[in-house]
Design a protein around this motif. Structure first.
Motif, PDB file in Angstrom:
ATOM      1  N   MET A   1       0.757  -1.020  -0.096  1.00  0.00           N
ATOM      2  CA  MET A   1       0.137  -0.135  -0.083  1.00  0.00           C
ATOM      3  C   MET A   1       0.738   1.347   0.120  1.00  0.00           C
ATOM      4  N   ASP A   2       0.601   2.291  -0.958  1.00  0.00           N
ATOM      5  CA  ASP A   2       1.348   3.426  -1.006  1.00  0.00           C
ATOM      6  C   ASP A   2       0.645   4.434  -0.065  1.00  0.00           C
ATOM      7  N   ILE A   3       1.713   4.879   0.942  1.00  0.00           N
ATOM      8  CA  ILE A   3       1.183   6.052   1.972  1.00  0.00           C
ATOM      9  C   ILE A   3       1.288   7.152   1.541  1.00  0.00           C
ATOM     10  N   ARG A   4       0.469   8.147   1.693  1.00  0.00           N
ATOM     11  CA  ARG A   4       0.535   9.388   1.450  1.00  0.00           C
ATOM     12  C   ARG A   4       0.272  10.535   2.731  1.00  0.00           C
ATOM     13  N   TYR A   5       1.092  11.489   3.098  1.00  0.00           N
ATOM     14  CA  TYR A   5       0.975  11.918   4.382  1.00  0.00           C
ATOM     15  C   TYR A   5       0.102  13.164   4.043  1.00  0.00           C
ATOM     16  N   ALA A   6      -0.456  14.029   5.310  1.00  0.00           N
ATOM     17  CA  ALA A   6      -0.966  15.392   5.062  1.00  0.00           C
ATOM     18  C   ALA A   6      -0.011  16.437   4.960  1.00  0.00           C
ATOM     19  N   ASN A   7      -0.651  17.390   3.903  1.00  0.00           N
ATOM     20  CA  ASN A   7       0.017  18.478   3.568  1.00  0.00           C
ATOM     21  C   ASN A   7      -0.431  19.660   3.976  1.00  0.00           C
ATOM     22  N   ASN A   8       0.626  20.623   4.616  1.00  0.00           N
ATOM     23  CA  ASN A   8       0.259  22.143   4.979  1.00  0.00           C
ATOM     24  C   ASN A   8       0.199  22.746   3.814  1.00  0.00           C
TER      25      ASN A   8
ATOM     26  N   LEU B   1      -4.298  -5.901  -6.902  1.00  0.00           N
ATOM     27  CA  LEU B   1      -5.144  -4.797  -6.184  1.00  0.00           C
ATOM     28  C   LEU B   1      -4.209  -3.607  -5.843  1.00  0.00           C
ATOM     29  N   ILE B   2      -4.323  -2.441  -6.310  1.00  0.00           N
ATOM     30  CA  ILE B   2      -3.613  -1.185  -6.090  1.00  0.00           C
ATOM     31  C   ILE B   2      -4.322  -0.294  -5.049  1.00  0.00           C
ATOM     32  N   LEU B   3      -3.539   0.036  -4.131  1.00  0.00           N
ATOM     33  CA  LEU B   3      -4.224   0.831  -2.950  1.00  0.00           C
ATOM     34  C   LEU B   3      -3.183   1.879  -2.540  1.00  0.00           C
ATOM     35  N   THR B   4      -3.845   3.184  -2.254  1.00  0.00           N
ATOM     36  CA  THR B   4      -3.011   4.309  -1.726  1.00  0.00           C
ATOM     37  C   THR B   4      -3.841   4.797  -0.458  1.00  0.00           C
ATOM     38  N   TYR B   5      -3.052   4.967   0.585  1.00  0.00           N
ATOM     39  CA  TYR B   5      -3.545   5.280   2.037  1.00  0.00           C
ATOM     40  C   TYR B   5      -3.202   6.786   2.236  1.00  0.00           C
ATOM     41  N   SER B   6      -4.184   7.786   2.185  1.00  0.00           N
ATOM     42  CA  SER B   6      -3.851   8.917   2.466  1.00  0.00           C
ATOM     43  C   SER B   6      -4.147   9.443   3.998  1.00  0.00           C
ATOM     44  N   HIS B   7      -3.199  10.072   4.698  1.00  0.00           N
ATOM     45  CA  HIS B   7      -3.768  10.338   5.927  1.00  0.00           C
ATOM     46  C   HIS B   7      -4.499  11.381   6.217  1.00  0.00           C
TER      47      HIS B   7
ATOM     48  N   ALA C   1      -9.988 -14.069  -9.874  1.00  0.00           N
ATOM     49  CA  ALA C   1     -10.557 -13.056  -8.898  1.00  0.00           C
ATOM     50  C   ALA C   1      -9.750 -12.517  -7.963  1.00  0.00           C
ATOM     51  N   ILE C   2      -9.832 -11.290  -7.686  1.00  0.00           N
ATOM     52  CA  ILE C   2      -8.921 -10.294  -6.810  1.00  0.00           C
ATOM     53  C   ILE C   2      -9.491 -10.136  -5.403  1.00  0.00           C
ATOM     54  N   LYS C   3      -8.981 -10.511  -4.310  1.00  0.00           N
ATOM     55  CA  LYS C   3      -9.539 -10.516  -2.962  1.00  0.00           C
ATOM     56  C   LYS C   3      -9.365  -9.038  -2.337  1.00  0.00           C
ATOM     57  N   LEU C   4     -10.113  -8.435  -1.847  1.00  0.00           N
ATOM     58  CA  LEU C   4      -9.845  -7.120  -0.990  1.00  0.00           C
ATOM     59  C   LEU C   4      -9.281  -7.404   0.259  1.00  0.00           C
ATOM     60  N   GLU C   5      -7.789  -7.124   0.221  1.00  0.00           N
ATOM     61  CA  GLU C   5      -7.175  -7.474   1.398  1.00  0.00           C
ATOM     62  C   GLU C   5      -5.825  -6.515   1.421  1.00  0.00           C
ATOM     63  N   ALA C   6      -5.342  -6.287   2.777  1.00  0.00           N
ATOM     64  CA  ALA C   6      -4.037  -5.523   2.852  1.00  0.00           C
ATOM     65  C   ALA C   6      -3.383  -5.879   4.260  1.00  0.00           C
ATOM     66  N   GLU C   7      -2.154  -5.450   4.391  1.00  0.00           N
ATOM     67  CA  GLU C   7      -1.385  -5.931   5.491  1.00  0.00           C
ATOM     68  C   GLU C   7      -1.985  -5.553   6.938  1.00  0.00           C
ATOM     69  N   SER C   8      -2.171  -6.371   7.746  1.00  0.00           N
ATOM     70  CA  SER C   8      -2.946  -5.750   8.925  1.00  0.00           C
ATOM     71  C   SER C   8      -2.201  -4.716   9.617  1.00  0.00           C
ATOM     72  N   LYS C   9      -0.870  -4.772   9.634  1.00  0.00           N
ATOM     73  CA  LYS C   9      -0.224  -3.600  10.050  1.00  0.00           C
ATOM     74  C   LYS C   9      -0.467  -2.147   9.167  1.00  0.00           C
ATOM     75  N   ASP C  10      -0.690  -2.208   8.253  1.00  0.00           N
ATOM     76  CA  ASP C  10      -1.175  -1.044   7.284  1.00  0.00           C
ATOM     77  C   ASP C  10      -2.640  -0.471   7.926  1.00  0.00           C
ATOM     78  N   MET C  11      -3.240  -1.727   8.155  1.00  0.00           N
ATOM     79  CA  MET C  11      -4.833  -1.421   8.363  1.00  0.00           C
ATOM     80  C   MET C  11      -4.967  -1.333   9.859  1.00  0.00           C
ATOM     81  N   GLY C  12      -4.234  -1.749  10.622  1.00  0.00           N
ATOM     82  CA  GLY C  12      -4.637  -1.723  12.024  1.00  0.00           C
ATOM     83  C   GLY C  12      -5.801  -2.545  12.511  1.00  0.00           C
ATOM     84  N   ALA C  13      -6.015  -3.533  11.863  1.00  0.00           N
ATOM     85  CA  ALA C  13      -7.173  -4.298  12.133  1.00  0.00           C
ATOM     86  C   ALA C  13      -7.073  -5.681  11.406  1.00  0.00           C
ATOM     87  N   PRO C  14      -7.759  -6.594  11.708  1.00  0.00           N
ATOM     88  CA  PRO C  14      -7.638  -7.962  11.384  1.00  0.00           C
ATOM     89  C   PRO C  14      -7.973  -8.185   9.873  1.00  0.00           C
ATOM     90  N   TYR C  15      -8.899  -7.550   9.198  1.00  0.00           N
ATOM     91  CA  TYR C  15      -9.186  -7.508   7.865  1.00  0.00           C
ATOM     92  C   TYR C  15      -9.809  -6.115   7.416  1.00  0.00           C
TER      93      TYR C  15
END
Length: 277
Positions: free
Chosen positions: A1-8, A35-41, A56-70
Motif C-alpha cells: 500500500m502506498d502511503i501519503r501524508y497530510a500536507n500543510n 489490487l492497487i491501494l493508496t492510503y492518505s492520512h 478473482a482479486i480479494k480485498l485485503e491489505a497488510e494488517s499492520k497497514d490497516m490496524g485491524a484483522p481484515y
C-alpha cells in the motif's frame, strides 16, 4: 500500500511539479490481476483499483497497514465499475456490476472479491474506503436507477450530469460520499466557479478519456493555485483547503469521493472568480 501524508498549504506553495505529483497524484490505479491501494492520512481515505482478468482479486491489505484483522473490520467501502461487466462477491452474496454501477459495502464484511465476466473486456473496480463506526447494509445502485442532476451550460463549457450514489438521501453510509460527473461532448470545465470545503477532503478519478487527452486539474489555495496534468484513469488527492477543478482537452467523466465532518454535498465555501490567483 502506498502511503501519503497530510500536507500543510504553506509548504505546498514551494512544491515543484514532481513534488506535487508525488504527494497528490495516483499515476496507476489498474494493473492486471492486482489490487492497487493508496492510503492518505487526510481523513484516512483509501483509494484503490482492482482489475481482475484471469482470476478473482480479494480485498485485503497488510494488517499492520490497516490496524485491524481484515480490511473492513473498521471501514466501509464504495465501488464503481469503470470497465466491462463483472461481479463483486460480499461474504458469499454475488452482485453483478455493469459499467458505472455502484456498490456500497458496510463495516464488518470479511470476504470481498472482484471478478470479470469476460477476460477480453475486464471489469475495472474503482474503490474508495473510509473509517466507519456503524454497520450499514451492503447496497447496489445501478447508474440506470441513480437520480441525475443536470448542471452548467454549453456557453460556459461545463454542461454536465451528476450522479449521486452514496449520500444522505441515497445509499446510507457513516461518512463516505461518492458519485460521478459526466461532461457532455463539447464541454471541458468541471466545478467552476470553484470552491473548497474545509470540513471534507476529496479524491478525484478521471476516466473515459482518449489516450492522448489530458485534464489540467487545478488545486491549491484560491490565491495560490497550482495545476496537475492528469491522464486517463489517474486519480488525485484534494486536501480540504484546496480547490478542485479542471479543464480538459476533451469531455470526460470523473468520480468524486469525500470524507470528513459531514455528508452535506452542498456544504461548500464558494470562491469568487475575482479572488482566484
Amino acid at each position: 500500500m502506498d502511503i501519503r501524508y497530510a500536507n500543510n498549504p504553506k509548504d505546498v506553495k514551494s512544491y515543484d511539479t514532481s513534488r506535487l505529483r508525488e504527494e497528490f497524484v495516483m499515476e496507476t490505479l489498474f494493473v492486471a490481476d492486482e489490487l492497487i491501494l493508496t492510503y492518505s492520512h487526510a481523513d484516512r481515505f483509501i483509494t484503490g483499483g482492482a482489475l481482475p482478468v484471469h482470476h478473482a482479486i480479494k480485498l485485503e491489505a497488510e494488517s499492520k497497514d490497516m490496524g485491524a484483522p481484515y480490511f473492513l473490520a473498521r471501514r466501509e467501502l464504495g465501488i464503481i465499475n469503470v470497465g466491462g461487466p463483472g461481479k463483486v462477491t460480499v461474504d458469499g452474496e454475488v452482485y453483478p456490476m455493469e459499467n458505472k454501477d455502484c456498490l456500497y459495502v458496510g463495516l464488518g464484511a470479511q470476504d470481498v472479491q472482484f471478478e470479470s465476466t469476460d477476460a477480453s473486456q475486464p471489469a475495472k473496480f474503482y474503490l474508495n474506503s473510509t473509517p466507519a463506526h456503524k454497520a450499514y447494509p451492503t447496497a447496489k445502485s445501478p447508474i440506470s436507477e441513480a437520480a441525475p442532476v443536470h448542471l452548467g451550460s454549453i456557453t460556459s463549457s461545463n454542461e454536465r450530469t451528476i450522479y449521486k450514489y452514496i449520500h444522505e438521501k441515497g445509499i446510507q453510509s457513516c461518512q463516505l460520499v461518492m458519485g460521478l460527473t459526466m461532461l457532455k461532448p463539447g464541454n471541458m470545465w468541471n466545478t467552476m466557479p470553484c470552491h473548497t470545503h474545509n470540513r471534507r477532503m476529496e479524491v478525484y478519478f478521471y476516466f473515459d478519456m482518449p489516450e492522448d487527452a489530458v485534464v489540467f486539474h487545478l488545486m491549491g489555495e484560491p490565491t495560490e493555485t497550482r495545476h496537475l496534468v492528469i491522464r486517463n484513469e489517474q486519480g488525485l488527492i484534494s486536501p480540504s483547503w484546496s480547490i478542485h477543478s479542471g479543464v480538459g482537452t476533451n469531455n470526460y467523466t470523473f468520480i468524486w469521493g469525500m470524507a470528513g465532518e459531514n455528508q452535506d454535498f452542498d456544504d461548500m465555501d464558494m470562491v469568487a472568480m475575482k479572488d482566484l490567483r
